[in-house]
Design an enzyme around this catalytic site. Structure first.
Site, PDB file in Angstrom:
ATOM      1  N   THR A  35       0.832  -1.200   0.000  1.00 20.58           N
ATOM      2  CA  THR A  35       0.000   0.000   0.000  1.00 20.58           C
ATOM      3  C   THR A  35       0.863   1.246   0.000  1.00 20.58           C
ATOM      4  O   THR A  35       2.000   1.236   0.487  1.00 20.58           O
ATOM      5  CB  THR A  35      -0.933   0.049   1.220  1.00 20.58           C
ATOM      6  N   CYS A  41       3.403  12.229  -6.679  1.00 17.11           N
ATOM      7  CA  CYS A  41       4.311  11.089  -6.852  1.00 17.11           C
ATOM      8  C   CYS A  41       3.652  10.023  -7.727  1.00 17.11           C
ATOM      9  O   CYS A  41       2.450  10.041  -7.935  1.00 17.11           O
ATOM     10  CB  CYS A  41       4.650  10.464  -5.499  1.00 17.11           C
ATOM     11  N   HIS A  58       7.616   3.878  -5.172  1.00 17.74           N
ATOM     12  CA  HIS A  58       6.995   5.183  -4.903  1.00 17.74           C
ATOM     13  C   HIS A  58       8.064   6.226  -5.142  1.00 17.74           C
ATOM     14  O   HIS A  58       9.012   6.332  -4.373  1.00 17.74           O
ATOM     15  CB  HIS A  58       6.516   5.203  -3.448  1.00 17.74           C
TER      16      HIS A  58
END
Length: 189
Positions: A35, A41, A58
């Site tokens: 998650t 981003c 990420h």
């Protein structure tokens, strides 16, 4: 990479691992959900449906400026994050030609500033195209933050808009009153 098999399971039997900015996680454990929360981003969710391995990264910005060499700093860039993700998956048995991708994020959160989110999304698409990795889904752009949940062994993703806001018009201060000052034959304002 942190061993994911030692993490506690939630009431649904799945282990949720939160990925922060600059991080990448890969798993071949069917009980893992990766998650993250994104604004401008981007997260790329890659998976190999044959090897049943997948991962999520990420990243904050697409590419570093010239001369940037600090490894810790490079982790926030897409060019670094994508290579780390692909290499970590291949080390777990994935085959590059089998990889499928989904991308998320790239929101425009501040009006009047350079659209970093759009630049990030363009980078991710270009990278995947250049590497011949099939882009099978995306949810990018807009003005809302997103929460992503990704089942890496299945290639399934859920994207929820965490916040959404209307596009704000720039605030313009009311003009100051103009006072004319008479000096000779010329007026100065």
């Amino acid at each position: 990479m942190t061993p994911l098999s030692n993490l506690p399971r939630a009431s649904d039997g799945l282990r949720r691992i939160n990925i922060l900015q600059g991080e990448t996680k890969v798993s071949d454990d069917a009980g893992v959900v990766l998650t993250t929360v994104l604004g401008s981003c981007i997260s790329a969710c890659l998976y190999d449906p044959i090897a049943k391995v997948g991962g999520l990264n990420h990243f904050l910005l697409a590419e570093p400026g010239s001369g940037e060499t600090d490894v810790r700093s490079l982790q926030r860039y897409g060019v670094y994050a994508m290579e780390v993700l692909i290499n970590a998956m291949m080390s777990m048995g994935a085959t590059r030609s089998n990889l499928k991708a989904r991308i998320y994020g790239g929101a425009s959160l501040r009006d009047g500033f350079r659209d970093i989110g759009a630049t990030n999304a363009l980078f991710a698409r270009r990278f995947l195209r250049d590497e011949r990795i099939a882009l099978v889904g995306e949810d990018v752009g807009g003005h809302g933050a997103r929460r992503i949940e990704f089942r890496p062994t299945l290639g399934l993703a859920r994207c929820r808009i965490a916040t959404d806001r209307p596009v704000e018009k720039p605030r313009v201060a009311a003009p100051a009153p103009v006072i004319a000052e008479a000096v000779g034959d010329v007026e100065f304002f």
